[in-house]
Design a protein around this motif. Sequence first.
Motif, PDB file in Angstrom:
ATOM      1  N   ALA A 150       0.845  -1.205   0.000  1.00  0.00           N
ATOM      2  CA  ALA A 150       0.000   0.000   0.000  1.00  0.00           C
ATOM      3  C   ALA A 150       0.882   1.257   0.000  1.00  0.00           C
ATOM      4  CB  ALA A 150      -0.909  -0.003   1.231  1.00  0.00           C
ATOM      5  N   ASP A 151       1.948   1.227   0.783  1.00  0.00           N
ATOM      6  CA  ASP A 151       2.859   2.388   0.846  1.00  0.00           C
ATOM      7  C   ASP A 151       3.534   2.622  -0.508  1.00  0.00           C
ATOM      8  OD1 ASP A 151       2.251   2.819   3.462  1.00  0.00           O
ATOM      9  OD2 ASP A 151       4.105   1.955   4.281  1.00  0.00           O
ATOM     10  N   ALA A 152       4.015   1.522  -1.124  1.00  0.00           N
ATOM     11  CA  ALA A 152       4.715   1.663  -2.407  1.00  0.00           C
ATOM     12  C   ALA A 152       3.757   2.167  -3.492  1.00  0.00           C
ATOM     13  CB  ALA A 152       5.337   0.326  -2.814  1.00  0.00           C
ATOM     14  N   ALA A 153       2.510   1.661  -3.481  1.00  0.00           N
ATOM     15  CA  ALA A 153       1.517   2.114  -4.468  1.00  0.00           C
ATOM     16  C   ALA A 153       1.209   3.593  -4.255  1.00  0.00           C
ATOM     17  CB  ALA A 153       0.242   1.288  -4.348  1.00  0.00           C
ATOM     18  N   MET A 154       1.097   3.990  -2.994  1.00  0.00           N
ATOM     19  CA  MET A 154       0.805   5.401  -2.690  1.00  0.00           C
ATOM     20  C   MET A 154       1.959   6.301  -3.118  1.00  0.00           C
ATOM     21  SD  MET A 154      -1.523   7.285  -1.519  1.00  0.00           S
ATOM     22  CE  MET A 154      -2.610   7.069  -0.150  1.00  0.00           C
ATOM     23  N   ASP A 155       3.185   5.855  -2.868  1.00  0.00           N
ATOM     24  CA  ASP A 155       4.358   6.646  -3.291  1.00  0.00           C
ATOM     25  C   ASP A 155       4.356   6.838  -4.807  1.00  0.00           C
ATOM     26  OD1 ASP A 155       5.193   6.835  -0.699  1.00  0.00           O
ATOM     27  OD2 ASP A 155       6.787   5.330  -0.865  1.00  0.00           O
ATOM     28  N   ALA A 156       4.052   5.765  -5.547  1.00  0.00           N
ATOM     29  CA  ALA A 156       4.043   5.852  -7.013  1.00  0.00           C
ATOM     30  C   ALA A 156       2.908   6.755  -7.495  1.00  0.00           C
ATOM     31  CB  ALA A 156       3.906   4.460  -7.620  1.00  0.00           C
ATOM     32  N   ALA A 157       1.787   6.719  -6.763  1.00  0.00           N
ATOM     33  CA  ALA A 157       0.624   7.530  -7.166  1.00  0.00           C
ATOM     34  C   ALA A 157       0.888   9.023  -7.005  1.00  0.00           C
ATOM     35  CB  ALA A 157      -0.602   7.124  -6.349  1.00  0.00           C
ATOM     36  N   ALA A 158       1.999   9.380  -6.357  1.00  0.00           N
ATOM     37  CA  ALA A 158       2.316  10.808  -6.177  1.00  0.00           C
ATOM     38  C   ALA A 158       2.736  11.479  -7.482  1.00  0.00           C
ATOM     39  CB  ALA A 158       3.430  10.965  -5.135  1.00  0.00           C
ATOM     40  N   CYS A 159       3.037  10.688  -8.511  1.00  0.00           N
ATOM     41  CA  CYS A 159       3.448  11.271  -9.811  1.00  0.00           C
ATOM     42  C   CYS A 159       2.372  12.220 -10.314  1.00  0.00           C
ATOM     43  CB  CYS A 159       3.699  10.151 -10.820  1.00  0.00           C
ATOM     44  SG  CYS A 159       3.851  10.755 -12.523  1.00  0.00           S
ATOM     45  N   ILE A 160       2.770  13.437 -10.668  1.00  0.00           N
ATOM     46  CA  ILE A 160       1.804  14.450 -11.134  1.00  0.00           C
ATOM     47  C   ILE A 160       1.849  14.624 -12.658  1.00  0.00           C
ATOM     48  CG2 ILE A 160       1.686  15.722  -8.965  1.00  0.00           C
ATOM     49  CD1 ILE A 160       3.767  17.703 -10.116  1.00  0.00           C
ATOM     50  N   GLY A 161       2.614  13.774 -13.351  1.00  0.00           N
ATOM     51  CA  GLY A 161       2.633  13.838 -14.819  1.00  0.00           C
ATOM     52  C   GLY A 161       3.217  15.124 -15.375  1.00  0.00           C
ATOM     53  N   CYS A 162       4.217  15.657 -14.675  1.00  0.00           N
ATOM     54  CA  CYS A 162       4.764  16.956 -15.099  1.00  0.00           C
ATOM     55  C   CYS A 162       5.706  16.829 -16.298  1.00  0.00           C
ATOM     56  CB  CYS A 162       5.503  17.602 -13.939  1.00  0.00           C
ATOM     57  SG  CYS A 162       6.959  16.692 -13.383  1.00  0.00           S
ATOM     58  N   GLY A 163       6.355  15.678 -16.449  1.00  0.00           N
ATOM     59  CA  GLY A 163       7.267  15.470 -17.575  1.00  0.00           C
ATOM     60  C   GLY A 163       8.704  15.902 -17.301  1.00  0.00           C
ATOM     61  N   ALA A 164       9.026  16.304 -16.062  1.00  0.00           N
ATOM     62  CA  ALA A 164      10.408  16.704 -15.765  1.00  0.00           C
ATOM     63  C   ALA A 164      11.373  15.549 -15.991  1.00  0.00           C
ATOM     64  CB  ALA A 164      10.508  17.200 -14.320  1.00  0.00           C
ATOM     65  N   CYS A 165      10.914  14.331 -15.709  1.00  0.00           N
ATOM     66  CA  CYS A 165      11.759  13.151 -15.897  1.00  0.00           C
ATOM     67  C   CYS A 165      12.165  13.022 -17.366  1.00  0.00           C
ATOM     68  CB  CYS A 165      11.033  11.894 -15.415  1.00  0.00           C
ATOM     69  SG  CYS A 165       9.325  11.761 -15.963  1.00  0.00           S
ATOM     70  N   VAL A 166      11.226  13.308 -18.256  1.00  0.00           N
ATOM     71  CA  VAL A 166      11.509  13.246 -19.697  1.00  0.00           C
ATOM     72  C   VAL A 166      12.511  14.336 -20.078  1.00  0.00           C
ATOM     73  CG1 VAL A 166      10.490  13.449 -21.997  1.00  0.00           C
ATOM     74  CG2 VAL A 166       9.200  12.328 -20.155  1.00  0.00           C
ATOM     75  N   ALA A 167      12.286  15.541 -19.550  1.00  0.00           N
ATOM     76  CA  ALA A 167      13.147  16.680 -19.896  1.00  0.00           C
ATOM     77  C   ALA A 167      14.578  16.470 -19.405  1.00  0.00           C
ATOM     78  CB  ALA A 167      12.570  17.966 -19.297  1.00  0.00           C
ATOM     79  N   ALA A 168      14.741  15.759 -18.279  1.00  0.00           N
ATOM     80  CA  ALA A 168      16.078  15.566 -17.712  1.00  0.00           C
ATOM     81  C   ALA A 168      16.839  14.431 -18.391  1.00  0.00           C
ATOM     82  CB  ALA A 168      15.962  15.273 -16.219  1.00  0.00           C
ATOM     83  N   CYS A 169      16.112  13.521 -19.020  1.00  0.00           N
ATOM     84  CA  CYS A 169      16.740  12.313 -19.563  1.00  0.00           C
ATOM     85  C   CYS A 169      17.409  12.593 -20.907  1.00  0.00           C
ATOM     86  CB  CYS A 169      15.670  11.228 -19.734  1.00  0.00           C
ATOM     87  SG  CYS A 169      16.313   9.727 -20.470  1.00  0.00           S
ATOM     88  N   PRO A 170      18.661  12.180 -21.092  1.00  0.00           N
ATOM     89  CA  PRO A 170      19.304  12.400 -22.391  1.00  0.00           C
ATOM     90  C   PRO A 170      18.635  11.625 -23.522  1.00  0.00           C
ATOM     91  CG  PRO A 170      20.711  11.095 -20.941  1.00  0.00           C
ATOM     92  CD  PRO A 170      19.566  11.563 -20.112  1.00  0.00           C
ATOM     93  N   ASN A 171      17.847  10.592 -23.171  1.00  0.00           N
ATOM     94  CA  ASN A 171      17.111   9.831 -24.189  1.00  0.00           C
ATOM     95  C   ASN A 171      15.662  10.297 -24.311  1.00  0.00           C
ATOM     96  OD1 ASN A 171      19.427   8.222 -24.226  1.00  0.00           O
ATOM     97  ND2 ASN A 171      18.574   6.785 -22.732  1.00  0.00           N
ATOM     98  N   ALA A 172      15.268  11.318 -23.535  1.00  0.00           N
ATOM     99  CA  ALA A 172      13.856  11.731 -23.457  1.00  0.00           C
ATOM    100  C   ALA A 172      12.968  10.525 -23.184  1.00  0.00           C
ATOM    101  CB  ALA A 172      13.412  12.462 -24.726  1.00  0.00           C
ATOM    102  N   SER A 173      13.399   9.700 -22.235  1.00  0.00           N
ATOM    103  CA  SER A 173      12.604   8.525 -21.880  1.00  0.00           C
ATOM    104  C   SER A 173      11.505   8.919 -20.892  1.00  0.00           C
ATOM    105  CB  SER A 173      13.495   7.461 -21.237  1.00  0.00           C
ATOM    106  OG  SER A 173      12.694   6.399 -20.752  1.00  0.00           O
ATOM    107  N   ALA A 174      10.340   8.284 -21.053  1.00  0.00           N
ATOM    108  CA  ALA A 174       9.231   8.511 -20.101  1.00  0.00           C
ATOM    109  C   ALA A 174       9.103   7.320 -19.157  1.00  0.00           C
ATOM    110  CB  ALA A 174       7.933   8.738 -20.862  1.00  0.00           C
ATOM    111  N   ALA A 175      10.205   6.566 -18.986  1.00  0.00           N
ATOM    112  CA  ALA A 175      10.136   5.321 -18.212  1.00  0.00           C
ATOM    113  C   ALA A 175       9.746   5.562 -16.753  1.00  0.00           C
ATOM    114  CB  ALA A 175      11.474   4.594 -18.290  1.00  0.00           C
ATOM    115  N   LEU A 176      10.228   6.670 -16.138  1.00  0.00           N
ATOM    116  CA  LEU A 176       9.875   6.903 -14.726  1.00  0.00           C
ATOM    117  C   LEU A 176       8.379   7.188 -14.601  1.00  0.00           C
ATOM    118  CD1 LEU A 176      11.505   7.054 -11.985  1.00  0.00           C
ATOM    119  CD2 LEU A 176      11.171   9.514 -12.132  1.00  0.00           C
ATOM    120  N   PHE A 177       7.852   7.988 -15.516  1.00  0.00           N
ATOM    121  CA  PHE A 177       6.415   8.301 -15.518  1.00  0.00           C
ATOM    122  C   PHE A 177       5.592   7.025 -15.706  1.00  0.00           C
ATOM    123  CE2 PHE A 177       2.819   9.004 -18.459  1.00  0.00           C
ATOM    124  CZ  PHE A 177       1.981   9.764 -17.663  1.00  0.00           C
ATOM    125  N   VAL A 178       5.929   6.233 -16.730  1.00  0.00           N
ATOM    126  CA  VAL A 178       5.160   5.016 -17.008  1.00  0.00           C
ATOM    127  C   VAL A 178       5.316   4.020 -15.859  1.00  0.00           C
ATOM    128  CG1 VAL A 178       4.879   3.064 -18.598  1.00  0.00           C
ATOM    129  CG2 VAL A 178       5.301   5.355 -19.503  1.00  0.00           C
TER     130      VAL A 178
END
Length: 257
Positions: A150-178
């Motif tokens: 439950a804790d791990a699911a709640m932590d993951a649910a905190a993602c707000i879909g901002c896309g910063a992970c994509v912007a920071a990645c040299p491959n523009a990967s959305a893997a953290l978001f997905v």
Amino acid sequence: MNLVLMVWRQENQDAQGRLERIEAKHISPEMSFLEMLDVVNERLILQGQRPIAFDYDCREGICGMCGVVINGIPHGPRPGTTTCQLHMRHFHDGQIVVIEPFRAKPFPVLRDLIVDRGALDRIIAAGGYISAAAGSAPDGNAMPVAKPKADAAMDAAACIGCGACVAACPNASAALFVGAKLSHLGLLPQGQPERWTRADAMVATMDREGFGPCSNVTECSAVCPKEIDIGVIARMNRDRIGAIFLVARRSRPADTM
Ligand code: SF4
Ligand code: FES
């Protein structure tokens, strides 16, 4: 305090962009970064100039709309902080602040600092939900969930879909978001029936939208304003393997199963 902003200005998606020098005068350290931009825009409007276009909605760190790159870092210098929750006290008088939109091929710049993050919405539409008849609210104890899950699911649910992970990645990967979206559904009992097909559909859509592969640079997690753990990417990969086994089992002739 007074600052010198170097702001990305771009009329529209097809126009050539450039950095423009704009002075930010009489800025209070208590202002948020977006309030500082509001003050700058009021002055630009009074001078008959076009204000800086930037995106926002909640201004309290939950909608994911406001992200920009500040001095080379998505959401700026404070860890675990969205652009709207960043305060000017973290800058100093006379500082040069470079402000750019999130840079990634799947996020086309619409105007100045505003990008189109519709690609993330299309990944969610491919499977980021549970297609169960909701009915009335079940009894709280009818489906026990182990506390660590439950804790791990709640932590993951905190993602707000901002896309910063994509912007920071040299491959523009959305893997953290997905990975975050797959984890918050796939860790709970309600998310199990569609766990493998969900992973398959969302990863395939991520690839189709032009996001690159993950090569474990881990910049995504470092800039994530919700500090999503990099481990969600491993879970995404495991669920994807599960999806491949599921397809292989379904395509086997019945007498060999
Ligand atoms: S994983 Fe973090 S950085 Fe990426 S979209 Fe979600 S909240 Fe934003
Ligand atoms: S405006 Fe909503 S997260 Fe920043």
